[in-house]
Design an enzyme around this catalytic site. Structure first.
Site, PDB file in Angstrom:
ATOM      1  N   CYS A 352       0.830  -1.197   0.000  1.00 28.57           N
ATOM      2  CA  CYS A 352       0.000   0.000   0.000  1.00 28.57           C
ATOM      3  C   CYS A 352       0.877   1.265   0.000  1.00 28.57           C
ATOM      4  O   CYS A 352       1.538   1.532  -0.985  1.00 28.57           O
ATOM      5  CB  CYS A 352      -0.990  -0.019   1.155  1.00 28.57           C
ATOM      6  SG  CYS A 352      -2.385   1.112   0.901  1.00 28.57           S
ATOM      7  N   HIS A 445      -3.592  -5.236   0.973  1.00 24.99           N
ATOM      8  CA  HIS A 445      -3.361  -5.678   2.347  1.00 24.99           C
ATOM      9  C   HIS A 445      -3.859  -7.106   2.493  1.00 24.99           C
ATOM     10  O   HIS A 445      -4.781  -7.539   1.797  1.00 24.99           O
ATOM     11  CB  HIS A 445      -4.130  -4.806   3.346  1.00 24.99           C
ATOM     12  CG  HIS A 445      -3.674  -3.395   3.428  1.00 24.99           C
ATOM     13  ND1 HIS A 445      -2.473  -3.042   3.978  1.00 24.99           N
ATOM     14  CD2 HIS A 445      -4.273  -2.241   3.043  1.00 24.99           C
ATOM     15  CE1 HIS A 445      -2.342  -1.718   3.936  1.00 24.99           C
ATOM     16  NE2 HIS A 445      -3.415  -1.209   3.369  1.00 24.99           N
TER      17      HIS A 445
END
Length: 521
Positions: A352, A445
């Site tokens: 991310c 994630h």
């Protein structure tokens, strides 16, 4: 369980609020444990936290962002997490402001003063409606408070502790961490600082993290009953590694379990050392829990360049402040050390915000408003921050293995090259991320929780690092999580007064709970 109360619209399930004498007293763990104990009794139970402040979040099936603790509590209750379980999520962006996520969607940034000065109080109706809906569809709802209910400076606008308990008329159990010391003073002081009306809902206490012979504690428990007029409903023993995906303390989460315990011996000849950069405003550090779950993988958080020297894999985790974290890496010499690693063919993984930092440049007029900032230049990626947040639950294939994840980001990545797409649809079409040599990046994630992909990735890392590390063939991250949730249920079943807890949930607030002076001013 047969205690569904009559209300104007039909019947409503029982409820209980788990409050704490302090932050980190064990509210999240106790709430999860009660949920798991109840569901094993055949009770349809759901968790609830009206307001959560956390950088560890999760995306539900309907694309709503909630706190990870509530997602894990839902897993404990064996129900699908929804936005109803955490209607208000605050994601700090600095010392004085947070992004406000309402019913799973971001609605803006507010200072702490602005939030407590009016916005929070306006949300009471929303959170009570969410709790009421959960109680209509479940036999029981176990609510988690936040911080301490005795924060008298914030009581007027409180919607997560006594505010929600008063609005929903549900009993409150206060948890205290005896390992910190002063638990009796904390129980008594917490109760005595509440108003008479709030005290009337506090039905008892739970001692958490006790070490030693419980008979030595019993005189104090009896004195607390006489002083406060309330029983202690259990003494939970200290147990290593029982944190779930809590808020923002690095010692918590599933493999906070691992970070607090001895690393299992490697399956092969070597261990694998993973260094995670402890960037500012780190979010979803739980991503590395699945790495730490592997026998022989040693995970540590670092903030100095020299700590990367013996690492076989460096992970740049997610962050609520990508540009700020990038500046922090440069100030500490970590950026140069990571660039040198990449030039030497040593593995680096960005997740991310970490993925965004590995790219060529970042255009940010949303999060930091810093404009165009040069990235580390290790991946052919250009990132532009969009006003709308991406919230998704993608699935695909990586390294020949099925993989699932979840996305929470404002940054939109344009991938202009690379050796291969990191995540694909299995038919040659890239879904997310990229790889150049031994440098990998993805927005997903939770992807490392996919066991087959995690093993394949670690085999590649070990080969690039020159380590004779072999992933164990039978490590199941989901299985480990279930084992831990069962341990939490066991903790409640074996060490709490479950009959008394069930009476509170079914019958509500006991009559005649005494007032403990002086009460709130």
């Amino acid at each position: 369980m047969n205690g569904r109360s009559k209300v104007s619209g039909g019947t409503v399930g029982g409820g209980l609020l788990v409050a704490g004498t302090t932050s980190d007293a064990g509210k999240s763990v106790v709430t999860a444990g009660i949920c798991r104990w109840l569901v094993r009794q055949g009770v349809r139970v759901a968790p609830f936290k009206a307001q959560n402040m956390s950088l560890n979040s999760f995306v539900t099936r309907e694309g709503a962002e909630i706190g990870r603790a509530q997602a894990m509590q839902a897993a404990a209750a064996r129900v699908e997490p929804t936005a109803l379980m955490n209607p208000v999520l605050l994601k700090p962006g600095g010392d004085r402001s947070s992004q406000v996520v309402l019913l799973g969607k971001p609605v803006g940034e507010l200072s702490a003063r602005g939030y407590h000065a009016g916005r929070q109080e306006q949300l009471l109706g929303t959170v009570t409606d969410c709790l009421a809906e959960l109680r209509r569809t479940h036999d029981a709802v176990i609510c988690e408070g936040a911080g301490s209910p005795a924060e008298i400076n914030l009581r007027r606008t409180d919607i997560v502790n006594m505010g929600i308990a008063r609005a929903a008329r549900i009993p409150v159990v206060v948890v205290g961490d005896i390992d910190r010391g002063g638990v009796f003073a904390s129980f008594f002081g917490t109760t005595a600082l509440l108003s008479k009306e709030d005290q009337a809902l506090v039905a008892g206490y739970l001692v958490n993290k006790f070490r030693g012979d419980v008979t030595l504690l019993e005189p104090g428990l009896e004195m607390m009953r006489r002083l406060s007029g309330r029983p202690t409903l259990g003494v939970l023993p200290f147990a290593h590694g029982l944190g779930i995906d809590e808020e923002d303390g690095l010692r918590f989460s599933l493999r906070g379990a691992v970070r607090e315990s001895v690393v299992a011996p490697p399956h092969g000849a070597d261990v694998l050392r993973v260094a995670v950069a402890a960037v500012p405003l780190m979010s979803n550090f739980t991503d590395v829990d699945a790495l730490a779950a592997e026998p022989g993988v040693v995970v540590r958080f670092v903030d100095r360049a020299e700590e990367l020297a013996d690492a076989d894999l460096v992970v740049l985790p997610g962050t609520r402040g990508t540009v700020r974290a990038l500046a922090w890496l440069r100030e500490r010499g970590l950026a140069d050390a990571i660039v040198r690693r990449a030039a030497e063919g040593r593995p680096v993984l960005g997740i991310c915000g970490g993925f965004q930092m590995l790219g060529e440049r970042i255009e940010d007029e949303v999060e930091s408003r810093a404009g165009t900032v040069e990235g580390l230049g290790l991946l052919p990626v250009r990132v532009r921050f969009a006003a709308e947040k991406t919230l998704a639950r993608p699935a695909g294939v990586a390294l020949g293995e099925p993989v699932e994840g979840y996305e929470i980001h404002h940054g939109v990545a344009e991938v202009t090259g690379g050796d291969e797409a990191f995540m694909s649809d299995g038919r040659g079409h890239g879904l997310d991320g990229c790889r150049v040599g031994s440098v990998w990046g993805t927005h997903w994630h939770g992807s490392l929780e996919s066991d087959g992909f995690r093993r394949a990735f670690l085999r590649r890392v070990a080969a690039d690092a020159g380590r004779a590390f072999v992933p164990a063939p039978d490590t199941s991250f989901a299985g480990l999580r279930e084992e831990q949730l069962d341990r939490l249920g066991d903790l409640i079943e074996e060490h709490a007064d479950t009959d008394a807890l069930l009476r509170l949930i079914e019958e509500g607030v006991p009559e005649g709970l005494p007032f403990v002076p002086p009460g709130a001013p």
